[in-house]
Scaffold this motif. Sequence first.
Motif, PDB file in Angstrom:
ATOM      1  N   ALA A 169       0.843  -1.196   0.000  1.00 12.29           N
ATOM      2  CA  ALA A 169       0.000   0.000   0.000  1.00 12.29           C
ATOM      3  C   ALA A 169       0.876   1.242   0.000  1.00 12.29           C
ATOM      4  O   ALA A 169       1.843   1.343   0.734  1.00 12.29           O
ATOM      5  CB  ALA A 169      -0.900  -0.003   1.233  1.00 12.29           C
ATOM      6  N   ALA A 170       0.517   2.197  -0.844  1.00 12.09           N
ATOM      7  CA  ALA A 170       1.274   3.454  -0.890  1.00 12.09           C
ATOM      8  C   ALA A 170       0.973   4.281   0.342  1.00 12.09           C
ATOM      9  O   ALA A 170      -0.039   4.112   1.014  1.00 12.09           O
ATOM     10  CB  ALA A 170       0.885   4.239  -2.146  1.00 12.09           C
ATOM     11  N   GLN A 206      11.438  10.528   3.279  1.00 11.65           N
ATOM     12  CA  GLN A 206      10.512  10.201   2.211  1.00 11.65           C
ATOM     13  C   GLN A 206      10.178  11.428   1.379  1.00 11.65           C
ATOM     14  O   GLN A 206      10.024  11.343   0.151  1.00 11.65           O
ATOM     15  CB  GLN A 206       9.238   9.585   2.801  1.00 11.65           C
ATOM     16  N   GLY A 207      10.097  12.582   2.040  1.00 11.50           N
ATOM     17  CA  GLY A 207       9.868  13.827   1.315  1.00 11.50           C
ATOM     18  C   GLY A 207      10.983  14.117   0.337  1.00 11.50           C
ATOM     19  O   GLY A 207      10.753  14.611  -0.779  1.00 11.50           O
ATOM     20  N   GLU A 232      14.749  -1.347  -3.122  1.00 11.88           N
ATOM     21  CA  GLU A 232      14.012  -2.086  -2.097  1.00 11.88           C
ATOM     22  C   GLU A 232      13.323  -1.131  -1.127  1.00 11.88           C
ATOM     23  O   GLU A 232      12.187  -1.384  -0.692  1.00 11.88           O
ATOM     24  CB  GLU A 232      14.959  -3.013  -1.349  1.00 11.88           C
ATOM     25  N   THR A 233      14.001  -0.043  -0.789  1.00  9.74           N
ATOM     26  CA  THR A 233      13.399   0.945   0.102  1.00  9.74           C
ATOM     27  C   THR A 233      12.195   1.606  -0.549  1.00  9.74           C
ATOM     28  O   THR A 233      11.158   1.821   0.093  1.00  9.74           O
ATOM     29  CB  THR A 233      14.437   2.026   0.475  1.00  9.74           C
ATOM     30  N   LEU A 234      12.318   1.911  -1.835  1.00  9.87           N
ATOM     31  CA  LEU A 234      11.201   2.519  -2.554  1.00  9.87           C
ATOM     32  C   LEU A 234       9.992   1.590  -2.557  1.00  9.87           C
ATOM     33  O   LEU A 234       8.858   2.028  -2.321  1.00  9.87           O
ATOM     34  CB  LEU A 234      11.614   2.854  -3.985  1.00  9.87           C
ATOM     35  N   TYR A 235      10.232   0.315  -2.840  1.00  7.84           N
ATOM     36  CA  TYR A 235       9.122  -0.643  -2.848  1.00  7.84           C
ATOM     37  C   TYR A 235       8.502  -0.786  -1.456  1.00  7.84           C
ATOM     38  O   TYR A 235       7.280  -0.928  -1.317  1.00  7.84           O
ATOM     39  CB  TYR A 235       9.602  -2.002  -3.356  1.00  7.84           C
ATOM     40  N   LYS A 236       9.333  -0.753  -0.432  1.00 10.63           N
ATOM     41  CA  LYS A 236       8.833  -0.874   0.941  1.00 10.63           C
ATOM     42  C   LYS A 236       7.952   0.313   1.305  1.00 10.63           C
ATOM     43  O   LYS A 236       6.903   0.163   1.941  1.00 10.63           O
ATOM     44  CB  LYS A 236      10.014  -0.981   1.912  1.00 10.63           C
ATOM     45  N   TRP A 237       8.396   1.509   0.928  1.00  6.04           N
ATOM     46  CA  TRP A 237       7.666   2.721   1.295  1.00  6.04           C
ATOM     47  C   TRP A 237       6.433   2.964   0.430  1.00  6.04           C
ATOM     48  O   TRP A 237       5.391   3.389   0.925  1.00  6.04           O
ATOM     49  CB  TRP A 237       8.584   3.939   1.181  1.00  6.04           C
ATOM     50  N   PHE A 238       6.564   2.733  -0.868  1.00  4.84           N
ATOM     51  CA  PHE A 238       5.535   3.187  -1.794  1.00  4.84           C
ATOM     52  C   PHE A 238       4.829   2.069  -2.561  1.00  4.84           C
ATOM     53  O   PHE A 238       3.860   2.327  -3.258  1.00  4.84           O
ATOM     54  CB  PHE A 238       6.146   4.179  -2.801  1.00  4.84           C
ATOM     55  N   GLY A 239       5.286   0.848  -2.445  1.00  4.37           N
ATOM     56  CA  GLY A 239       4.633  -0.260  -3.119  1.00  4.37           C
ATOM     57  C   GLY A 239       5.200  -0.507  -4.497  1.00  4.37           C
ATOM     58  O   GLY A 239       6.038  -1.382  -4.686  1.00  4.37           O
ATOM     59  N   ARG A 278       5.568   1.539  -8.781  1.00  2.00           N
ATOM     60  CA  ARG A 278       5.740   2.828  -9.458  1.00  2.00           C
ATOM     61  C   ARG A 278       4.485   3.688  -9.331  1.00  2.00           C
ATOM     62  O   ARG A 278       4.573   4.897  -9.080  1.00  2.00           O
ATOM     63  CB  ARG A 278       6.076   2.596 -10.931  1.00  2.00           C
ATOM     64  N   ASP A 279       3.303   3.093  -9.496  1.00  2.00           N
ATOM     65  CA  ASP A 279       2.070   3.869  -9.345  1.00  2.00           C
ATOM     66  C   ASP A 279       1.910   4.374  -7.915  1.00  2.00           C
ATOM     67  O   ASP A 279       1.414   5.481  -7.688  1.00  2.00           O
ATOM     68  CB  ASP A 279       0.856   3.021  -9.741  1.00  2.00           C
ATOM     69  N   GLY A 280       2.325   3.556  -6.942  1.00  8.33           N
ATOM     70  CA  GLY A 280       2.275   4.003  -5.556  1.00  8.33           C
ATOM     71  C   GLY A 280       3.195   5.178  -5.313  1.00  8.33           C
ATOM     72  O   GLY A 280       2.856   6.122  -4.589  1.00  8.33           O
ATOM     73  N   LEU A 281       4.364   5.143  -5.931  1.00 14.07           N
ATOM     74  CA  LEU A 281       5.311   6.245  -5.807  1.00 14.07           C
ATOM     75  C   LEU A 281       4.757   7.511  -6.456  1.00 14.07           C
ATOM     76  O   LEU A 281       4.850   8.608  -5.888  1.00 14.07           O
ATOM     77  CB  LEU A 281       6.640   5.858  -6.459  1.00 14.07           C
ATOM     78  N   LEU A 282       4.167   7.368  -7.633  1.00 16.05           N
ATOM     79  CA  LEU A 282       3.588   8.523  -8.314  1.00 16.05           C
ATOM     80  C   LEU A 282       2.399   9.079  -7.531  1.00 16.05           C
ATOM     81  O   LEU A 282       2.224  10.302  -7.430  1.00 16.05           O
ATOM     82  CB  LEU A 282       3.152   8.130  -9.726  1.00 16.05           C
TER      83      LEU A 282
END
Length: 220
Positions: free
Chosen positions: A6-7, A18-19, A50-57, A59-63
């Motif tokens: 989950a994002a 994260q900011g 791996e950190t990006l996936y953990k935090w945001f799920g 690519r769509d979660g990151l966006l």
Amino acid sequence: MPQAAAAIAVDDTVTPRQGEVLDAVLALLLEGRDGLTMTAVARRASCSKETLYKWFGDRDGLLTATVRWQASKVRAGNWDRQHLDADALAESLEAFAANWLAVISSKTSVALNRVAVAHAASGRSDLGRIVLENGRFAIGERLKPLLEAAREAGLIAFDDTEAAFRTFFGLVGRDVQIRLLLGDSITLSKAEIAADAARATRQFLTLFGAGRPAPRNRSN
């Protein structure tokens, strides 16, 4: 690819680190990195994928988190439902209008919206939907409680909250956003933004003011 998580859903839960990552996404978009990848973001933000996936799920979660991060800058000021009067309403509406104008006229928002429009037209990703749901629609839900509280207090009158919000939104934005998206070199100073925000607020309160005169122009 790791399974999507989950994002980040609430703007206030974004940590300073994260900011920085979300700012890196905006910077890449500003540079014209249409094909934004997790690898590019990780490299720019000096973190692991791996950190990006953990935090945001994913690519769509990151966006989605990036759009929310940008949209979180638009606030309706500080207001108290129990002590809402004409001046407090006008001040809060002006704060919202000024924040929104400052955000949409920034280079980062223009870049983000251009990419979102292109993706929506081509069907290349869900970025258009993400920007619409977490930008325009989310901002509307942020202001509507103020409009409804003002109606309960007898300060304004309207039948449909969404229609009232869209009217205010139009008075604030006019043609600024579309001109920016199409490459017009508009530069709004803080003074111009404040004046435009005050003007839009006066016009809105004249239209919906429940028989009361619009508040004085406090920008003079």
